[in-house]
Design a protein around this motif. Sequence first.
Motif, PDB file in Angstrom:
ATOM      1  N   MET A 209      10.496   3.681   1.435  1.00  0.00           N
ATOM      2  CA  MET A 209       9.062   3.519   1.172  1.00  0.00           C
ATOM      3  C   MET A 209       8.306   4.573   1.961  1.00  0.00           C
ATOM      4  N   GLU A 210       7.253   5.130   1.334  1.00  0.00           N
ATOM      5  CA  GLU A 210       6.451   6.165   2.003  1.00  0.00           C
ATOM      6  C   GLU A 210       4.967   5.846   1.859  1.00  0.00           C
TER       7      GLU A 210
ATOM      8  N   LYS B  88       0.808  -1.213   0.000  1.00  0.00           N
ATOM      9  CA  LYS B  88       0.000   0.000   0.000  1.00  0.00           C
ATOM     10  C   LYS B  88       0.847   1.272   0.000  1.00  0.00           C
ATOM     11  N   ALA B  89       2.168   1.135  -0.140  1.00  0.00           N
ATOM     12  CA  ALA B  89       3.038   2.309  -0.132  1.00  0.00           C
ATOM     13  C   ALA B  89       2.730   3.211  -1.325  1.00  0.00           C
ATOM     14  N   SER B  90       2.763   4.510  -1.087  1.00  0.00           N
ATOM     15  CA  SER B  90       2.479   5.481  -2.163  1.00  0.00           C
ATOM     16  C   SER B  90       3.722   5.805  -2.978  1.00  0.00           C
ATOM     17  N   ALA B  91       4.889   5.577  -2.403  1.00  0.00           N
ATOM     18  CA  ALA B  91       6.146   5.854  -3.105  1.00  0.00           C
ATOM     19  C   ALA B  91       7.192   4.831  -2.691  1.00  0.00           C
ATOM     20  N   VAL B  92       7.940   4.297  -3.682  1.00  0.00           N
ATOM     21  CA  VAL B  92       9.010   3.340  -3.448  1.00  0.00           C
ATOM     22  C   VAL B  92      10.179   3.761  -4.325  1.00  0.00           C
ATOM     23  N   PHE B  93      11.366   4.016  -3.724  1.00  0.00           N
ATOM     24  CA  PHE B  93      12.492   4.503  -4.522  1.00  0.00           C
ATOM     25  C   PHE B  93      13.814   4.227  -3.818  1.00  0.00           C
TER      26      PHE B  93
ATOM     27  N   ASN C 131       9.741  -3.313  -8.063  1.00  0.00           N
ATOM     28  CA  ASN C 131       9.862  -4.765  -8.165  1.00  0.00           C
ATOM     29  C   ASN C 131       9.829  -5.446  -6.799  1.00  0.00           C
ATOM     30  N   VAL C 132      10.214  -4.722  -5.751  1.00  0.00           N
ATOM     31  CA  VAL C 132      10.281  -5.339  -4.418  1.00  0.00           C
ATOM     32  C   VAL C 132       8.893  -5.620  -3.850  1.00  0.00           C
ATOM     33  N   ILE C 133       7.837  -5.151  -4.495  1.00  0.00           N
ATOM     34  CA  ILE C 133       6.481  -5.466  -4.028  1.00  0.00           C
ATOM     35  C   ILE C 133       5.673  -6.196  -5.104  1.00  0.00           C
TER      36      ILE C 133
END
Length: 651
Positions: A542-543, A499-504, A515-517
């Motif tokens: 993650m945010e 459910k994270a809004s940002a992944v970087f 890709n990690v989710i």
Amino acid sequence: MERRKFLRNVAGVAVASSVLPLTTSCKSLEGSATSLGASGNGGDEQWYQLGTGKKVANPTRKKTEEYDVVVVGAGIAGISAAVASARNGAKTVLINDRPVLGGNASSEIRVTLNGVNRLSTGLAERETGIVEEMMLENRLYNPQQSYPVWDHIVYDYVSREPNLTIMLNTQAIDAETKGNKIVSARCWQLTTETEFTIKAPVFIDCSGDGLMAAKAGALYRTGREGKAEFNESYAPAEPDGWQMGASILLQGRDYGRPMPYTPPAFAKKYDGDNANHERKINNYLDGYWWVELGSDHDIIDVQEDNRHDLMGYLHGVWDYIKNSGKFPDSENYALDWVGSLPGRRESRRFIGDHMLSETDLTGHRHYEDAIGYGGWSLDEHNPGGILDIKERPSFFHEKFKTVYQVPFSSLYSKNIENLMFAGRNASLTHIALSSTRIQGTCALMGQAVGTAATICASKGITPREVKQKYIKQLQEMLMRDDVYIPKVAANDPKDLAKKASAVFGSSTKSGAAKNVINGISRDIDGEINHWQSEGLPATFQMEWDTPIQLSKVEIKCDTNLHKNITMRKQPLSDWQKKSFIETVPPELLKELDLEVRVNGAWVKVGVKDRNIARLIKFNFDEVKTSAIRIRLKETYGHPTAKLFEVRAYES
């Protein structure tokens, strides 16, 4: 006198002895004759206990214990089952008839712990989860590649599970049943002369031969199926009783000076000059798996005869190496270790709701209840073993380009409701067994049944009900614990990372951060499922738009699953160096921290300064946070870091 006649004569003496009068006399400590009753315990005064001055009865040691899950057999399958069961909350006992853990992989037998070591593509597709955790610790703590040290690494790994009891030198010799369920297992512990009655709602037989399961009345078969039954192209035209043999291994050592060899009297001459060219003697360090004997009837019944003969054939092979004059480079070599316990490949195969067959593997059949995979070649050993030296020792019928699925419905009994099995005694045809018997594949079966056992115990249900109603739960539990299931993507509804809004990441060399989710925690079949940093140190973040309650973060990093990390004594050839690692995989993350953002400030909640696992778990007091940051500091030598999965959970 022929050995078999001698054994029969000894048996006759034993029978004759059994008809002697039930009361005899012997000398007591005081020198007077004392009559012993039929039980042989001498009444209340048989044992004179020095130091106490007491005369006591010979003890009759009987104990009854209760667990949630009983696992019989502590080979790699049984270890994986017991550890999985204990970790997932079940009070578990692991019963093993030997003094060490590991079965065929232990120092007593020393079979290489193979898995999907090499597909026809030349790549490995190594198993993850419990079996990899043990092997990674071995790479760190046992660089000398000592099998006795490996025994203790495995023992340390298993014994530190708080929910797990280990019973060594203990054999499950019988089972009490009620209806179609096992109520208890009757066990004998050799070293303490104690009879145990072990009760539980769930039983798992990973012993290979499956004595307890057979005593419980579980259906099984032995021998080779004919072609027609399962449409198997590599099966014989008609069914027969042949079972692949057991082997005894040796290990040689270069002592740097001439080492003469004289064979023992029981050695059996090996006619190496007339042996098939595939019976290779290309090293003196790792032994020869083709020193093998099977059976076309009851391989368990002839185990002791085969053990004696195998020891003779093994010394015959070494005599041929040392004294035939054909191997001058063996002059400085001597036997450093010789096995005395045969490693068996096949005996009982229990019948489940599905019997996995050759066409299931070669056709890459998809199963809704898949729990793991295999990919070793169809490696059927030559009927006759070393008695048929002119034939190739194994046929290696077919190699796989990619892995195949193993279903859960092949891992529980068709007729005993609370019995599961894993390893070479699973529900398989003889030809399917030629691939699935490999220990890495058996480990995945073991982790599956151990995990399923906790569902059974907690819900009061049978394994069949797990398959019918809770298979998705089982699959999600396995994938969370780092088991790869081909063609199945993880989708745990409790995973907040989804459910994270940002992944970087702070930098990217390859792969997308998201890709990690994606639910697939390895690169496979040409597909990239990772994020890789450009260098180290690096961060991954993650945010969440809305703050979450968080107490667990779980990461799957890189251990280079396309290379093999099994133990080997033989120096690696140039081509083997492309597919083997003799150290801890340099790609593995060694140092990393975890931070969470609380009220705009980063707070450190976890530190790993000597990580030795692909699955890295951070557990901490629950916090309300809007972001996590993983600080990747160091690997075991690689300049970049890969992440394959990041998960986040509440308590």
